[in-house]
Design a protein around this motif. Sequence first.
Motif, PDB file in Angstrom:
ATOM      1  N   SER A   1       0.808  -1.226   0.000  1.00  0.00           N
ATOM      2  CA  SER A   1       0.000   0.000   0.000  1.00  0.00           C
ATOM      3  C   SER A   1       0.841   1.275   0.000  1.00  0.00           C
ATOM      4  CB  SER A   1      -0.936   0.012   1.212  1.00  0.00           C
ATOM      5  OG  SER A   1      -0.187  -0.088   2.407  1.00  0.00           O
ATOM      6  N   VAL A   2       2.131   1.165   0.369  1.00  0.00           N
ATOM      7  CA  VAL A   2       2.980   2.356   0.433  1.00  0.00           C
ATOM      8  C   VAL A   2       4.199   2.257  -0.478  1.00  0.00           C
ATOM      9  CG1 VAL A   2       2.243   2.735   2.814  1.00  0.00           C
ATOM     10  CG2 VAL A   2       4.435   1.607   2.368  1.00  0.00           C
ATOM     11  N   GLU A   3       4.424   1.103  -1.061  1.00  0.00           N
ATOM     12  CA  GLU A   3       5.571   0.889  -1.952  1.00  0.00           C
ATOM     13  C   GLU A   3       5.590   1.970  -3.035  1.00  0.00           C
ATOM     14  OE1 GLU A   3       7.748  -2.318  -2.174  1.00  0.00           O
ATOM     15  OE2 GLU A   3       8.906  -0.720  -3.105  1.00  0.00           O
ATOM     16  N   GLY A   4       6.744   2.607  -3.203  1.00  0.00           N
ATOM     17  CA  GLY A   4       6.888   3.637  -4.222  1.00  0.00           C
ATOM     18  C   GLY A   4       6.506   5.029  -3.751  1.00  0.00           C
ATOM     19  N   ARG A   5       5.832   5.147  -2.611  1.00  0.00           N
ATOM     20  CA  ARG A   5       5.451   6.464  -2.072  1.00  0.00           C
ATOM     21  C   ARG A   5       6.214   6.780  -0.782  1.00  0.00           C
ATOM     22  NH1 ARG A   5       0.522   7.390  -0.156  1.00  0.00           N
ATOM     23  NH2 ARG A   5       0.089   5.217   0.389  1.00  0.00           N
ATOM     24  N   PHE A   6       6.451   5.790   0.050  1.00  0.00           N
ATOM     25  CA  PHE A   6       7.124   5.968   1.331  1.00  0.00           C
ATOM     26  C   PHE A   6       8.543   5.427   1.244  1.00  0.00           C
ATOM     27  CE2 PHE A   6       3.104   5.782   4.264  1.00  0.00           C
ATOM     28  CZ  PHE A   6       2.522   6.767   3.487  1.00  0.00           C
ATOM     29  N   THR A   7       9.455   6.049   1.995  1.00  0.00           N
ATOM     30  CA  THR A   7      10.834   5.586   2.067  1.00  0.00           C
ATOM     31  C   THR A   7      11.276   5.564   3.523  1.00  0.00           C
ATOM     32  OG1 THR A   7      11.352   6.555  -0.091  1.00  0.00           O
ATOM     33  CG2 THR A   7      13.205   5.961   1.327  1.00  0.00           C
ATOM     34  N   ILE A   8      11.790   4.422   3.954  1.00  0.00           N
ATOM     35  CA  ILE A   8      12.318   4.292   5.305  1.00  0.00           C
ATOM     36  C   ILE A   8      13.836   4.395   5.254  1.00  0.00           C
ATOM     37  CG2 ILE A   8      12.406   1.758   5.216  1.00  0.00           C
ATOM     38  CD1 ILE A   8      11.597   1.781   8.216  1.00  0.00           C
ATOM     39  N   SER A   9      14.422   5.091   6.229  1.00  0.00           N
ATOM     40  CA  SER A   9      15.869   5.264   6.230  1.00  0.00           C
ATOM     41  C   SER A   9      16.356   5.409   7.670  1.00  0.00           C
ATOM     42  CB  SER A   9      16.273   6.497   5.417  1.00  0.00           C
ATOM     43  OG  SER A   9      15.716   7.676   5.979  1.00  0.00           O
ATOM     44  N   THR A  10      17.664   5.265   7.841  1.00  0.00           N
ATOM     45  CA  THR A  10      18.255   5.400   9.164  1.00  0.00           C
ATOM     46  C   THR A  10      19.348   6.466   9.145  1.00  0.00           C
ATOM     47  OG1 THR A  10      19.944   3.721   8.757  1.00  0.00           O
ATOM     48  CG2 THR A  10      17.860   2.965   9.677  1.00  0.00           C
ATOM     49  N   ASP A  11      19.595   7.048  10.297  1.00  0.00           N
ATOM     50  CA  ASP A  11      20.728   7.943  10.508  1.00  0.00           C
ATOM     51  C   ASP A  11      21.352   7.486  11.818  1.00  0.00           C
ATOM     52  OD1 ASP A  11      22.521   9.946  11.125  1.00  0.00           O
ATOM     53  OD2 ASP A  11      21.249  11.544  10.361  1.00  0.00           O
ATOM     54  N   ASN A  12      22.356   6.644  11.696  1.00  0.00           N
ATOM     55  CA  ASN A  12      22.955   6.065  12.898  1.00  0.00           C
ATOM     56  C   ASN A  12      23.605   7.130  13.789  1.00  0.00           C
ATOM     57  OD1 ASN A  12      24.045   3.039  11.159  1.00  0.00           O
ATOM     58  ND2 ASN A  12      22.064   3.605  12.000  1.00  0.00           N
ATOM     59  N   ALA A  13      24.149   8.171  13.186  1.00  0.00           N
ATOM     60  CA  ALA A  13      24.798   9.227  13.965  1.00  0.00           C
ATOM     61  C   ALA A  13      23.794   9.944  14.864  1.00  0.00           C
ATOM     62  CB  ALA A  13      25.482  10.223  13.047  1.00  0.00           C
ATOM     63  N   ARG A  14      22.548  10.015  14.397  1.00  0.00           N
ATOM     64  CA  ARG A  14      21.495  10.672  15.175  1.00  0.00           C
ATOM     65  C   ARG A  14      20.608   9.672  15.902  1.00  0.00           C
ATOM     66  NH1 ARG A  14      20.875  16.091  13.563  1.00  0.00           N
ATOM     67  NH2 ARG A  14      22.068  16.613  11.705  1.00  0.00           N
ATOM     68  N   ASN A  15      20.949   8.384  15.794  1.00  0.00           N
ATOM     69  CA  ASN A  15      20.126   7.330  16.416  1.00  0.00           C
ATOM     70  C   ASN A  15      18.660   7.470  16.028  1.00  0.00           C
ATOM     71  OD1 ASN A  15      22.310   6.154  17.618  1.00  0.00           O
ATOM     72  ND2 ASN A  15      21.669   6.530  19.712  1.00  0.00           N
ATOM     73  N   SER A  16      18.443   7.673  14.748  1.00  0.00           N
ATOM     74  CA  SER A  16      17.081   7.929  14.286  1.00  0.00           C
ATOM     75  C   SER A  16      16.724   7.098  13.061  1.00  0.00           C
ATOM     76  CB  SER A  16      16.903   9.409  13.951  1.00  0.00           C
ATOM     77  OG  SER A  16      16.993  10.203  15.115  1.00  0.00           O
ATOM     78  N   VAL A  17      15.437   6.850  12.942  1.00  0.00           N
ATOM     79  CA  VAL A  17      14.867   6.202  11.769  1.00  0.00           C
ATOM     80  C   VAL A  17      13.769   7.123  11.249  1.00  0.00           C
ATOM     81  CG1 VAL A  17      13.623   4.197  10.882  1.00  0.00           C
ATOM     82  CG2 VAL A  17      15.379   3.911  12.650  1.00  0.00           C
ATOM     83  N   TYR A  18      13.705   7.262   9.933  1.00  0.00           N
ATOM     84  CA  TYR A  18      12.759   8.182   9.331  1.00  0.00           C
ATOM     85  C   TYR A  18      11.798   7.449   8.405  1.00  0.00           C
ATOM     86  CZ  TYR A  18      16.386  11.364  10.882  1.00  0.00           C
ATOM     87  OH  TYR A  18      17.305  12.035  11.643  1.00  0.00           O
ATOM     88  N   LEU A  19      10.628   8.021   8.252  1.00  0.00           N
ATOM     89  CA  LEU A  19       9.684   7.553   7.250  1.00  0.00           C
ATOM     90  C   LEU A  19       9.284   8.763   6.414  1.00  0.00           C
ATOM     91  CD1 LEU A  19       8.098   5.051   6.244  1.00  0.00           C
ATOM     92  CD2 LEU A  19       6.142   5.930   7.554  1.00  0.00           C
ATOM     93  N   GLN A  20       9.833   8.827   5.211  1.00  0.00           N
ATOM     94  CA  GLN A  20       9.478   9.887   4.284  1.00  0.00           C
ATOM     95  C   GLN A  20       8.223   9.464   3.538  1.00  0.00           C
ATOM     96  OE1 GLN A  20      10.967  12.996   3.722  1.00  0.00           O
ATOM     97  NE2 GLN A  20       9.142  13.333   2.459  1.00  0.00           N
TER      98      GLN A  20
END
Length: 123
Positions: free
Chosen positions: A63-82
């Motif tokens: 349902s979100v493939e191609g619209r949402f992107t998950i990523s990490t920033d280890n330096a900031r200890n964070s995970v994002y959902l664009q």
Amino acid sequence: QVQLVESGGGLVQAGDPLRLSCAASGRTLFRYIIAWFRQAPGKEREFVARIRWTGTAGYYADSVEGRFTISTDNARNSVYLQMNGVKYEDTAVYYCAATTTYYAIRVDEYAYWGQGTQVTVSS
């Protein structure tokens, strides 16, 4: 033990972008897979996307493939959902979750959860 805190939710118009953040803390984050789930009113919590803490092996619900992107920033200890091109049906409380089980997509496979952040999409 992992602690997760989501942020970034809000009210957006259909088609707009939105980025959710998940701040993680814990001693051995590199062992974990981090996922986003969502729960709309009256519906069960559902899997959205997951990624390894190393930033590899992203996987998405259809349902979100191609619209949402998950990523990490280890330096900031964070995970994002664009979230791009949001739709009315993306309206839900979005949760960040963590597990050490590879390929996990079920709610009961995740041991650690954040408190959630509300995303409301106006049509």
